[in-house]
Design an enzyme around this catalytic site. Sequence first.
Site, PDB file in Angstrom:
ATOM      1  N   LYS A 159      -1.947  -6.331  35.691  1.00  0.00           N
ATOM      2  CA  LYS A 159      -2.104  -7.360  34.658  1.00  0.00           C
ATOM      3  C   LYS A 159      -3.310  -7.000  33.789  1.00  0.00           C
ATOM      4  O   LYS A 159      -4.453  -7.156  34.189  1.00  0.00           O
ATOM      5  CB  LYS A 159      -2.317  -8.744  35.264  1.00  0.00           C
TER       6      LYS A 159
ATOM      7  N   GLU B  19      -5.218 -10.252  28.380  1.00  0.00           N
ATOM      8  CA  GLU B  19      -4.317 -10.684  27.309  1.00  0.00           C
ATOM      9  C   GLU B  19      -4.835 -10.290  25.923  1.00  0.00           C
ATOM     10  O   GLU B  19      -4.083 -10.305  24.941  1.00  0.00           O
ATOM     11  CB  GLU B  19      -4.109 -12.199  27.359  1.00  0.00           C
TER      12      GLU B  19
ATOM     13  N   GLY C 235     -14.104  -7.135  36.156  1.00  0.00           N
ATOM     14  CA  GLY C 235     -14.350  -8.218  35.220  1.00  0.00           C
ATOM     15  C   GLY C 235     -15.623  -8.951  35.561  1.00  0.00           C
ATOM     16  O   GLY C 235     -16.546  -8.385  36.168  1.00  0.00           O
TER      17      GLY C 235
ATOM     18  N   GLY D 116     -14.606 -12.688  39.780  1.00  0.00           N
ATOM     19  CA  GLY D 116     -14.573 -11.888  41.002  1.00  0.00           C
ATOM     20  C   GLY D 116     -14.783 -12.720  42.252  1.00  0.00           C
ATOM     21  O   GLY D 116     -14.129 -12.510  43.276  1.00  0.00           O
TER      22      GLY D 116
ATOM     23  N   CYS E 195     -20.281  -3.448  31.470  1.00  0.00           N
ATOM     24  CA  CYS E 195     -20.969  -3.854  32.700  1.00  0.00           C
ATOM     25  C   CYS E 195     -22.153  -2.954  32.999  1.00  0.00           C
ATOM     26  O   CYS E 195     -23.114  -3.375  33.644  1.00  0.00           O
ATOM     27  CB  CYS E 195     -19.979  -3.854  33.879  1.00  0.00           C
TER      28      CYS E 195
END
Length: 504
Positions: A190, A193, A243, A248, A299
């Site tokens: 996934k 989006e 992410g 998380g 990150c």
Amino acid sequence: MKFLNLERHAPVIKQPYQGRMLIDGELCISQQGKITERKSPAHDVIVGIYPDACREDALRAVDAARKAFDQGTWSSRSGSERADLLIRVAEGIANRIEEMALIESLETGKPLTQARSEVSGCVDLWKYAAALARTLHGESYNNLGNSTLGIVVRQPIGVVAMITPWNFPIWILSQKLPFALAAGCTAVIKPSELTNGTTLILGEILLEAGLPQGVVNIVTGLGPTVGEPLINHPDIDMVSFTGSTRVGRHIAAEAGRSLKKVSLELGGKNPQIIFPDCNWEAAVDAVVFGVYFNAGECCNSGSRILVHADIAERFTQAVIDRSKQVPVGDPLHPDVKVGAITSETQLNIIETAIKNAKAEGATIRFGGERIPTTAGMYFQPTIITNVEPSMSIAHEEVFGPVLSILNFSTIEEAITIANQTSYGLSAAVWSKDIDICLRAAKGIHAGTIWINNFLEGFPELPFGGFKASGIGRELGLNAVEDYTEQKTIQLHIGERTHWWLTQS
């Protein structure tokens, strides 16, 4: 600050890329027929049209991956066969670098030159995974006595759900998928989006390379609709997520209910520590690069620097002067180094962080505001001084082109400040004194320490963090092993003595 644009006088692509999901070996749309449109954050034009998947799409993808794994469609193949396919995928990516780079630049807002380098780098990740597919092995123990031979084998863990972010969509997926495939796993992916494009192009490449039906499935949609069913599904054996630390933690908690294995690559508040004897030009350049690379939406961003008090003001001014020269603007401009901010939500987060820094007494020495443009979302490269370790801007991730500058007097103080955050992803130390560098490297709680360098990486070196920066490691020699389970097999040689006949 230099702002560069291409006048945005026409659509940046002839027509939006219309991607399709990959489920059970077929490129498809959502069962409900819904679509989502992605506008370029730099140009305000539609650049992608994608299926907006429903829960049933996600469940169908999991079923396909489960069936493919249980039937041994992929896991029963030899390491060399898997490697051959991964090499074909690498070649497929190499053949579509320009197309994928453009889509990624348009969807993320990052400079096209940077996107091109990232897609090119993915080729090497797939090739490295192919090499590991052939070298994955177990252990044997012939020292357990004359009657026993011990064998430890590695088997693929099963079906892996991969949930990837918007800042490096194809790069981060390439840190996961080829290594899972090398181990013999199947996968359901996934993507964010906001940035579906390059992941769906990869789906096309996988089919062209001859990947068996159901081995990789890609579902595009929102987290609550598509992501949650993957995390909670009993047929998912492992979740690999990159992410925010907030998400998380949620994934770890949900996966813990069914004791799924998780691999989490999360946030960071990464320090670069500058000592007076540093290579001045190299350090200044690395600081500017470290915080503005990918507009700070990284990150691993070097979002705070710790500067020795003896050089603090001089070094700060040098960084400000260099920051004024950084070209900001249209990501398609060949000279731009800092493009657009990927979403309005992220832009608001950046502005809130700066507002809070001011309220806590920090000083905005450079930048700190949106850049007014006729189209797109841009933010000024920003430098904040008079920062104390207790301030939120000193220890909370901003995910934007915002640099916090703190001062220190001793190496012990520098290490303490570096560790005063919940994160532990990476850090850098700048000094010609190797003793200082190694003391700092040993004392800082982070997964990667650069010495007189910043933000370099290689497939051979593990990547991941301490504390709230995540669980597990990606890349490196053990990258494929992370997608396996160990199984111990004990072989008895000769007759076995019955236990009730054994004398004490």
